[in-house]
Enzyme design. Structure first.
Site, PDB file in Angstrom:
ATOM      1  N   LEU A  26     -45.906  29.437  43.923  1.00 36.06           N
ATOM      2  CA  LEU A  26     -45.126  28.672  42.468  1.00 36.06           C
ATOM      3  C   LEU A  26     -46.169  27.827  41.366  1.00 36.06           C
ATOM      4  O   LEU A  26     -46.334  27.753  40.031  1.00 36.06           O
ATOM      5  CB  LEU A  26     -44.365  27.471  42.927  1.00 36.06           C
ATOM      6  CG  LEU A  26     -42.807  27.930  43.935  1.00 36.06           C
ATOM      7  CD1 LEU A  26     -42.940  26.915  43.981  1.00 36.06           C
ATOM      8  CD2 LEU A  26     -42.405  28.940  42.967  1.00 36.06           C
ATOM      9  N   GLY A  27     -47.173  27.515  41.909  1.00 39.05           N
ATOM     10  CA  GLY A  27     -49.127  27.125  40.955  1.00 39.05           C
ATOM     11  C   GLY A  27     -49.918  27.113  42.041  1.00 39.05           C
ATOM     12  O   GLY A  27     -50.038  26.754  43.272  1.00 39.05           O
ATOM     13  N   GLY A  29     -53.550  24.696  42.168  1.00 40.38           N
ATOM     14  CA  GLY A  29     -54.472  23.627  41.437  1.00 40.38           C
ATOM     15  C   GLY A  29     -55.536  22.725  42.007  1.00 40.38           C
ATOM     16  O   GLY A  29     -55.850  23.727  43.663  1.00 40.38           O
ATOM     17  N   ALA A  30     -56.253  21.835  41.773  1.00 37.82           N
ATOM     18  CA  ALA A  30     -57.568  21.975  42.577  1.00 37.82           C
ATOM     19  C   ALA A  30     -57.913  21.311  44.048  1.00 37.82           C
ATOM     20  O   ALA A  30     -59.042  21.882  45.356  1.00 37.82           O
ATOM     21  CB  ALA A  30     -58.378  20.058  41.700  1.00 37.82           C
ATOM     22  N   THR A  31     -56.234  20.592  44.753  1.00 36.29           N
ATOM     23  CA  THR A  31     -56.045  19.987  45.853  1.00 36.29           C
ATOM     24  C   THR A  31     -55.427  21.262  46.429  1.00 36.29           C
ATOM     25  O   THR A  31     -55.591  21.398  47.703  1.00 36.29           O
ATOM     26  CB  THR A  31     -55.747  19.096  45.810  1.00 36.29           C
ATOM     27  OG1 THR A  31     -54.955  18.285  45.330  1.00 36.29           O
ATOM     28  CG2 THR A  31     -56.442  18.257  45.730  1.00 36.29           C
ATOM     29  N   ALA A  32     -54.346  22.201  46.218  1.00 36.04           N
ATOM     30  CA  ALA A  32     -53.661  22.886  47.191  1.00 36.04           C
ATOM     31  C   ALA A  32     -53.049  23.787  45.803  1.00 36.04           C
ATOM     32  O   ALA A  32     -52.982  24.545  44.928  1.00 36.04           O
ATOM     33  CB  ALA A  32     -52.548  21.693  47.430  1.00 36.04           C
ATOM     34  N   LYS A  49     -46.544  22.370  49.771  1.00 39.41           N
ATOM     35  CA  LYS A  49     -47.975  22.478  48.390  1.00 39.41           C
ATOM     36  C   LYS A  49     -49.124  22.180  50.375  1.00 39.41           C
ATOM     37  O   LYS A  49     -48.657  21.256  50.912  1.00 39.41           O
ATOM     38  CB  LYS A  49     -47.906  20.778  48.330  1.00 39.41           C
ATOM     39  CG  LYS A  49     -49.423  20.473  47.186  1.00 39.41           C
ATOM     40  CD  LYS A  49     -49.151  19.202  46.636  1.00 39.41           C
ATOM     41  CE  LYS A  49     -50.057  19.033  45.794  1.00 39.41           C
ATOM     42  NZ  LYS A  49     -49.903  17.507  45.028  1.00 39.41           N
ATOM     43  N   ASP A 145     -52.533  12.541  35.863  1.00 37.54           N
ATOM     44  CA  ASP A 145     -52.438  13.966  36.092  1.00 37.54           C
ATOM     45  C   ASP A 145     -51.593  14.989  35.085  1.00 37.54           C
ATOM     46  O   ASP A 145     -51.260  15.592  35.380  1.00 37.54           O
ATOM     47  CB  ASP A 145     -53.612  14.952  37.099  1.00 37.54           C
ATOM     48  CG  ASP A 145     -53.771  16.391  36.796  1.00 37.54           C
ATOM     49  OD1 ASP A 145     -54.163  16.301  35.691  1.00 37.54           O
ATOM     50  OD2 ASP A 145     -53.478  17.309  38.273  1.00 37.54           O
TER      51      ASP A 145
END
Length: 160
Positions: A26-27, A29-32, A49, A145
């Site tokens: 679904l997406g 990011g920098a951490t997950a 996540k 964020d």
């Protein structure tokens, strides 16, 4: 309980409480990475996540800190967090509410929104963001964020 997953060649991962396909992203990011998932306890769709190795093994306080902050929240404009698990390889997994409409970023990427949302929808989205942010501020939380990819669009049962 049907959860919409077909038994095929998809690669599956699981934790004690969640089951997800690694292909249903679904997406990122920098951490997950966020995956579409299902809750094992009730078969309902959710999102997980899945934190990157380096976050789990080098910054393990990140998922716990996020969980501690958001599990106590209860507002219609803030994503619900169900809990945190660890998958079979020791990676932290955060179970959360699934927003089937996706993010504002994905909504704005649609051809019909090439010039932005229609005014009525824009005002509704802006109002919802403001209410959610106000609630977070009242609870001493600063979301550092805020961006279209982190603002999810949830469709209520009445279609709004």
């Amino acid at each position: 309980m049907s959860h919409g997953y077909k038994s095929n060649s998809l690669s599956w991962k699981s934790s004690d409480h969640y089951l997800w396909s690694v292909e249903e992203i679904l997406g990122r990011g920098a951490t997950a990475v966020v995956h579409k998932a299902v809750r094992k306890d009730n078969g309902e769709g959710c999102a997980v996540k899945v934190f990157h190795d380096r976050v789990t093994f080098h910054h393990s306080s990140v998922p716990r800190r996020e969980l501690d902050i958001v599990t106590s929240l209860n507002h219609k404009n803030v994503i619900r967090i169900f809990g945190i698990d660890v998958d079979s390889s020791g990676i932290h997994v955060l179970g959360m509410e699934y927003c089937r409409a996706g993010s504002v970023f994905t909504q704005l990427d649609k051809p019909e929104n090439a010039f932005g949302f229609p005014e009525e929808e824009f005002l509704r989205v802006l109002s919802d963001i403001a209410h959610g942010m106000h609630y977070l501020k009242q609870n001493g939380i600063i979301h550092r964020d805020i961006k279209p990819g982190n603002i999810m669009k949830f469709i209520d049962d009445d279609g709004r």
